[in-house]
Scaffold this motif. Structure first.
Motif, PDB file in Angstrom:
ATOM      1  N   VAL A  95       0.842  -1.202   0.000  1.00 58.11           N
ATOM      2  CA  VAL A  95       0.000   0.000   0.000  1.00 58.11           C
ATOM      3  C   VAL A  95       0.876   1.252   0.000  1.00 58.11           C
ATOM      4  O   VAL A  95       0.613   2.208  -0.737  1.00 58.11           O
ATOM      5  CB  VAL A  95      -0.982  -0.007   1.193  1.00 58.11           C
ATOM      6  N   ASP A  96       1.932   1.254   0.801  1.00 58.45           N
ATOM      7  CA  ASP A  96       2.862   2.395   0.817  1.00 58.45           C
ATOM      8  C   ASP A  96       3.506   2.605  -0.544  1.00 58.45           C
ATOM      9  O   ASP A  96       3.644   3.750  -1.006  1.00 58.45           O
ATOM     10  CB  ASP A  96       3.955   2.189   1.868  1.00 58.45           C
ATOM     11  N   ILE A 130      -7.007   4.765  -2.915  1.00 55.72           N
ATOM     12  CA  ILE A 130      -6.643   3.353  -2.829  1.00 55.72           C
ATOM     13  C   ILE A 130      -7.764   2.581  -2.141  1.00 55.72           C
ATOM     14  O   ILE A 130      -8.229   2.959  -1.071  1.00 55.72           O
ATOM     15  CB  ILE A 130      -5.318   3.164  -2.060  1.00 55.72           C
ATOM     16  N   PRO A 143       0.499   9.325  -5.547  1.00 57.45           N
ATOM     17  CA  PRO A 143       0.031   9.913  -4.289  1.00 57.45           C
ATOM     18  C   PRO A 143      -1.383  10.498  -4.346  1.00 57.45           C
ATOM     19  O   PRO A 143      -2.053  10.571  -3.315  1.00 57.45           O
ATOM     20  CB  PRO A 143       1.057  11.003  -3.987  1.00 57.45           C
ATOM     21  N   GLU A 144      -1.848  10.886  -5.524  1.00 61.55           N
ATOM     22  CA  GLU A 144      -3.197  11.458  -5.618  1.00 61.55           C
ATOM     23  C   GLU A 144      -4.278  10.410  -5.777  1.00 61.55           C
ATOM     24  O   GLU A 144      -5.465  10.720  -5.699  1.00 61.55           O
ATOM     25  CB  GLU A 144      -3.286  12.447  -6.800  1.00 61.55           C
ATOM     26  N   ARG A 173       0.959   4.144  -2.821  1.00 61.92           N
ATOM     27  CA  ARG A 173       0.777   5.554  -2.453  1.00 61.92           C
ATOM     28  C   ARG A 173       1.952   6.406  -2.929  1.00 61.92           C
ATOM     29  O   ARG A 173       1.770   7.520  -3.410  1.00 61.92           O
ATOM     30  CB  ARG A 173       0.590   5.691  -0.949  1.00 61.92           C
ATOM     31  N   ASP A 174       3.174   5.891  -2.798  1.00 61.42           N
ATOM     32  CA  ASP A 174       4.353   6.623  -3.276  1.00 61.42           C
ATOM     33  C   ASP A 174       4.326   6.785  -4.794  1.00 61.42           C
ATOM     34  O   ASP A 174       4.747   7.819  -5.316  1.00 61.42           O
ATOM     35  CB  ASP A 174       5.641   5.905  -2.864  1.00 61.42           C
ATOM     36  N   LYS A 204      -3.327   2.820   7.643  1.00 63.85           N
ATOM     37  CA  LYS A 204      -2.788   3.499   6.458  1.00 63.85           C
ATOM     38  C   LYS A 204      -3.729   4.574   5.913  1.00 63.85           C
ATOM     39  O   LYS A 204      -3.352   5.338   5.041  1.00 63.85           O
ATOM     40  CB  LYS A 204      -2.491   2.494   5.340  1.00 63.85           C
ATOM     41  N   VAL A 263      -6.527   4.037   4.145  1.00 64.90           N
ATOM     42  CA  VAL A 263      -7.045   3.683   2.825  1.00 64.90           C
ATOM     43  C   VAL A 263      -8.387   2.990   2.986  1.00 64.90           C
ATOM     44  O   VAL A 263      -8.763   2.567   4.076  1.00 64.90           O
ATOM     45  CB  VAL A 263      -6.053   2.793   2.027  1.00 64.90           C
TER      46      VAL A 263
END
Length: 186
Positions: free
Chosen positions: A43-44, A55, A51-52, A47-48, A93, A95
């Motif tokens: 998930v990280d 999720i 980022p917009e 996201r990286d 997280k 999400v």
């Protein structure tokens, strides 16, 4: 063209939404805490990469009762345990957790045999349609929430635009009514 990872593809395509689902095969992890850590790392990474993007993490689908009774790790107890870990990770997280098993399970928490392939693990065509319908209803619910916070064009026009843009198949008035609380007229 070319080879790359899913994360590379996300960086290149920059989708507005990302849906993640790990399945029953992941129930065989030796350590449930490592499973949760690795899922969180995925998930990280998503996201990286984008980022917009919004999720969505989907629950692991259930297995049939017959399959659950016959297997040591692909069973209801493990599915429930791992879905709890996924839900907890999603909260940590920030999400979205989608409880997709609701679309295909019986009242006692097993995969509905009418929606299951012969192996008792995978979905048949009807099960896939039920899963897709659940995702569409969640999408419409998210869109309805967005609409409630927006004061530009009429709700009916935006719903029509959204449906025409995102769905080739027919969406029923019943679906619209259940998601938006009424059936908009065009």
């Amino acid at each position: 063209g070319g080879k790359g990872t899913a994360i590379d593809a996300l960086r290149q395509k920059k989708p507005a939404k990302v849906y993640i689902m790990l399945g029953v095969n992941e129930l065989g992890w030796g350590s449930s805490s490592i499973f949760q850590q690795e899922y969180g790392a995925l998930v990280d990474a998503v996201r990286d990469a984008v980022p917009e993007a919004v999720i969505y993490v989907q629950s692991i689908l259930p297995v049939t009762k017959a399959h659950s009774d016959a297997h040591s790790y692909q069973n209801k107890a493990k599915v429930d345990e791992f879905n709890g870990l996924i839900r907890e990770m999603c909260t940590q997280k920030g999400v979205n957790y989608l409880k997709v098993e609701d679309a295909v399970m019986t009242s006692d928490g097993y995969l509905n045999p009418e929606l299951a392939a012969e192996d008792g693990v995978h979905l048949n065509a009807a099960g896939c349609r039920a899963w897709l319908q659940y995702l569409r209803e969640q999408e419409l619910a998210d869109y309805a929430a967005l609409e409630a916070s927006t004061e530009t064009a009429s709700v009916a026009q935006r719903i029509e635009h959204y449906l025409r843009k995102n769905y080739a198949e027919h969406i029923t008035n019943q679906t619209l009514g259940s998601v938006f609380g009424y059936v908009p007229s065009y």
